[in-house]
Write a protein that holds these residues in place. Structure first.
Motif, PDB file in Angstrom:
ATOM      1  N   UNK A  16       1.127  -0.914   0.498  1.00 41.17           N
ATOM      2  CA  UNK A  16      -0.053   0.185   0.185  1.00 41.17           C
ATOM      3  C   UNK A  16       0.577   1.139   0.144  1.00 41.17           C
ATOM      4  N   UNK A  17       1.496   1.274   0.591  1.00 42.48           N
ATOM      5  CA  UNK A  17       2.684   2.423   0.980  1.00 42.48           C
ATOM      6  C   UNK A  17       3.741   2.620  -0.401  1.00 42.48           C
ATOM      7  N   UNK A  18       3.687   1.869  -0.895  1.00 42.94           N
ATOM      8  CA  UNK A  18       4.739   2.220  -1.885  1.00 42.94           C
ATOM      9  C   UNK A  18       4.218   2.659  -3.333  1.00 42.94           C
ATOM     10  N   UNK A  19       2.808   1.897  -3.566  1.00 45.34           N
ATOM     11  CA  UNK A  19       1.984   1.992  -4.324  1.00 45.34           C
ATOM     12  C   UNK A  19       1.665   3.406  -4.586  1.00 45.34           C
ATOM     13  N   UNK A  20       1.236   3.741  -3.135  1.00 44.30           N
ATOM     14  CA  UNK A  20       0.971   5.353  -2.809  1.00 44.30           C
ATOM     15  C   UNK A  20       1.676   6.539  -3.417  1.00 44.30           C
ATOM     16  N   UNK A  21       2.985   6.040  -2.619  1.00 39.70           N
ATOM     17  CA  UNK A  21       3.955   6.819  -3.317  1.00 39.70           C
ATOM     18  C   UNK A  21       4.091   7.113  -4.510  1.00 39.70           C
ATOM     19  N   UNK A  22       4.418   6.189  -5.058  1.00 41.46           N
ATOM     20  CA  UNK A  22       4.374   6.127  -7.171  1.00 41.46           C
ATOM     21  C   UNK A  22       3.573   6.875  -7.166  1.00 41.46           C
ATOM     22  N   UNK A  23       1.947   6.400  -6.886  1.00 43.64           N
ATOM     23  CA  UNK A  23       0.844   7.096  -7.313  1.00 43.64           C
ATOM     24  C   UNK A  23       1.006   8.882  -7.164  1.00 43.64           C
ATOM     25  N   UNK A  24       0.921   9.103  -5.915  1.00 45.67           N
ATOM     26  CA  UNK A  24       1.212  10.717  -5.535  1.00 45.67           C
ATOM     27  C   UNK A  24       2.465  11.311  -6.231  1.00 45.67           C
ATOM     28  N   UNK A  25       3.860  10.431  -6.305  1.00 49.19           N
ATOM     29  CA  UNK A  25       4.824  10.912  -7.057  1.00 49.19           C
ATOM     30  C   UNK A  25       4.326  11.466  -8.086  1.00 49.19           C
ATOM     31  N   UNK A  26       3.809  10.515  -9.535  1.00 47.95           N
ATOM     32  CA  UNK A  26       3.367  10.009 -10.690  1.00 47.95           C
ATOM     33  C   UNK A  26       2.300  12.162 -11.027  1.00 47.95           C
ATOM     34  N   UNK A  27       1.293  12.299  -9.718  1.00 45.68           N
ATOM     35  CA  UNK A  27       0.536  12.798  -9.942  1.00 45.68           C
ATOM     36  C   UNK A  27       1.536  14.985  -9.474  1.00 45.68           C
ATOM     37  N   UNK A  28       2.445  14.584  -9.841  1.00 47.53           N
ATOM     38  CA  UNK A  28       3.611  15.873  -9.344  1.00 47.53           C
ATOM     39  C   UNK A  28       3.518  16.197  -7.787  1.00 47.53           C
ATOM     40  N   UNK A  29       3.133  14.976  -6.679  1.00 44.78           N
ATOM     41  CA  UNK A  29       3.463  15.813  -5.445  1.00 44.78           C
ATOM     42  C   UNK A  29       3.867  15.434  -4.310  1.00 44.78           C
ATOM     43  N   UNK A  30       5.006  15.918  -3.801  1.00 45.60           N
ATOM     44  CA  UNK A  30       6.256  16.014  -3.063  1.00 45.60           C
ATOM     45  C   UNK A  30       5.645  15.092  -2.411  1.00 45.60           C
ATOM     46  N   UNK A  31       6.764  13.598  -2.238  1.00 50.54           N
ATOM     47  CA  UNK A  31       5.661  12.281  -0.951  1.00 50.54           C
ATOM     48  C   UNK A  31       6.819  11.469  -0.472  1.00 50.54           C
ATOM     49  N   UNK A  32       7.089  11.461   0.320  1.00 47.94           N
ATOM     50  CA  UNK A  32       8.387  10.703   1.293  1.00 47.94           C
ATOM     51  C   UNK A  32       7.574   9.224   2.026  1.00 47.94           C
ATOM     52  N   UNK A  33       8.252   8.229   1.743  1.00 45.45           N
ATOM     53  CA  UNK A  33       7.979   7.296   1.899  1.00 45.45           C
ATOM     54  C   UNK A  33       9.023   6.741   3.281  1.00 45.45           C
ATOM     55  N   UNK A 318      -7.343   6.156  -2.475  1.00 44.38           N
ATOM     56  CA  UNK A 318      -6.668   7.286  -2.429  1.00 44.38           C
ATOM     57  C   UNK A 318      -6.215   7.901  -2.402  1.00 44.38           C
ATOM     58  N   UNK A 319      -4.645   7.759  -3.744  1.00 44.97           N
ATOM     59  CA  UNK A 319      -4.477   8.428  -5.058  1.00 44.97           C
ATOM     60  C   UNK A 319      -5.251   8.879  -5.432  1.00 44.97           C
ATOM     61  N   UNK A 320      -6.458   8.057  -6.175  1.00 41.45           N
ATOM     62  CA  UNK A 320      -7.106   9.148  -7.120  1.00 41.45           C
ATOM     63  C   UNK A 320      -8.308  10.266  -7.083  1.00 41.45           C
TER      64      UNK A 320
END
Length: 417
Positions: A16-33, A318-320
């Motif tokens: 869940x964490x790695x998928x969410x990090x990938x998707x939000x990063x592709x949305x142009x959002x700064x994300x730290x896991x 969540x990312x969507x």
């Protein structure tokens, strides 16, 4: 103490964490896991990747890289009838190709693939050997976490949104004083490995549990070994360990006589790892500034192997739903509630099916007779073979499968894990 800032802080580097990090990063959002371990290498994690997740990998442009990972295929889901024959409960062949199977993929390989893809995005950061130790609050709002590295360094990361993907023993959940509703589970699982000789490799292996009295054995085929699950009455770990490895080997051989020639590969009970099975879910998945998804929000029984896939579906939803508010820096409690509204119904449905399956197959039985599915179910499947497509679709895609959001889709450009 060092104080840092990020857009979204994800605690836990599981599916869940790695998928969410990938998707939000592709949305142009700064994300730290944050991931507390130094790598993803842990045995007996959820490794069943279902058709919905395989399709998602294609939508993200990671399909070729995913298929290059070492993996084996699970075929149909079958149950033993009392007369010793096998009854196909779920026919994955009825699903559309190439999503007509369950892939057995080492979870560490899948997580490495997601981490590599996310690392190509400029706003993504993965910090290994870094564990969240407490929530940081700004009044009633969660504003981030305090952390500690494996080297003992401590710090604080503040974020617009903190997401707990830290598993069924979630520290963030406990810190937020969110208590899950627990459902009874009559069994625990003991995991171990047995060799899979070359003659037994090749074609997809069916998923067929063997039941005898209060015991059940399930084998998941890997390329060169079997991952075996032994299930029996909950709370039996101390007794099994007192009895010792010779008695345990005999139990396995009694359930699967074809494994009698290899059970001596279990040198001691140290080779057998117990999973205290939990089945629970939160009534509320969020606080202001905090969202919990995956096992942190709902621990799943291993029945059906759906846990990893349900967690990934949570991350996609969540990312969507949150990418827009995050871009506008305007995430509200109502936005977090929308994630729960979308993902709670499929969670409830799947947990209900797991509880039913527990009663049918896993509850303690007082006799030594080989047991199986209810006679009415056998008659129904024999009379209407087409019904076998329903369990296959339910297990493979779930009641509400998620698709990759448009902002995260890519062509097949990452071809190596």
């Amino acid at each position: 103490m060092t104080v840092e800032e990020t857009g979204v802080l994800v605690c836990g580097g599981g599916p869940a964490g790695m998928m969410l990090g990938l998707l939000l990063a592709r949305a142009g959002i700064e994300v730290t896991v944050l991931e507390k371990h130094g790598d993803f290498l842990r045995d007996f994690r959820g490794d069943t990747v279902h058709p919905a997740t395989i399709r998602l990998m294609d939508e993200l442009g990671l399909g070729a890289a995913f298929r290059a990972l070492p993996q084996s295929r699970l075929g149909n889901l079958s149950l033993p009838a009392p007369d010793g024959t096998l009854v196909t409960l779920g026919d994955f062949g009825t699903l559309p190709a190439p999503y007509d199977h369950v892939a057995m993929v080492p979870q560490w390989d899948l997580l490495d693939l997601l981490a590599k893809a996310a690392g190509e995005e400029p706003g993504f950061s993965l910090r290994m050997e870094t564990e969240a130790t407490a929530l940081v609050r700004d009044g009633n709002r969660v504003a981030g976490v305090r952390y500690r590295t494996s080297g003992g360094r401590e710090g604080e990361i503040r974020a617009e949104l903190t997401v707990g993907c830290d598993g069924r023993h979630s520290l963030l959940r406990r810190e937020a004083k969110l208590t899950p509703r627990e459902f009874p589970v009559p069994f625990d699982v003991w995991w171990f490995r047995l060799p899979r000789p070359p003659a037994e490799r090749g074609a997809p292996a069916g998923l067929t549990p063997v039941a005898l009295g209060s015991e059940l054995l399930l084998c998941l085929p890997r390329p060169d070994y079997y991952q075996v699950a032994y299930l029996t009455t909950k709370g039996s770990d101390a007794r099994l360990r007192r009895e010792g490895i010779e008695r345990f080997r005999a139990r396995v051989a009694r359930l699967r006589p074809d494994f009698a020639d290899r059970v001596d590969q279990l040198a001691s009970m140290d080779d057998v790892h117990v999973l205290d099975v939990k089945l629970n879910r939160l009534r509320r998945w969020y606080r202001d500034g905090l969202l919990l998804i995956g096992d942190a929000a709902h621990a799943m029984s291993p029945a059906g192997g759906v846990g990893i896939n349900l967690a990934i579906q949570d991350a996609v939803a969540a990312a969507t739903l949150l990418a827009g508010p995050l871009r506008r820096h305007s995430v509200t409690v109502a936005d977090l509630a929308a994630v729960q509204r979308r993902r709670q119904p499929p969670t409830v449905i799947i947990q209900g099916a797991q509880r039913l399956l527990q009663r049918v197959m896993f509850a303690t039985r007082p006799t030594d007779r080989r047991s199986g599915p209810p006679r009415a179910l056998l008659l129904l499947l024999n009379a209407f073979p087409g019904l076998r497509a329903i369990p296959a679709r339910f297990v493979g895609f779930g009641p509400r499968p998620e698709h990759a959001p448009a902002f995260a889709r890519r062509s097949h450009r990452l071809t190596r894990p």
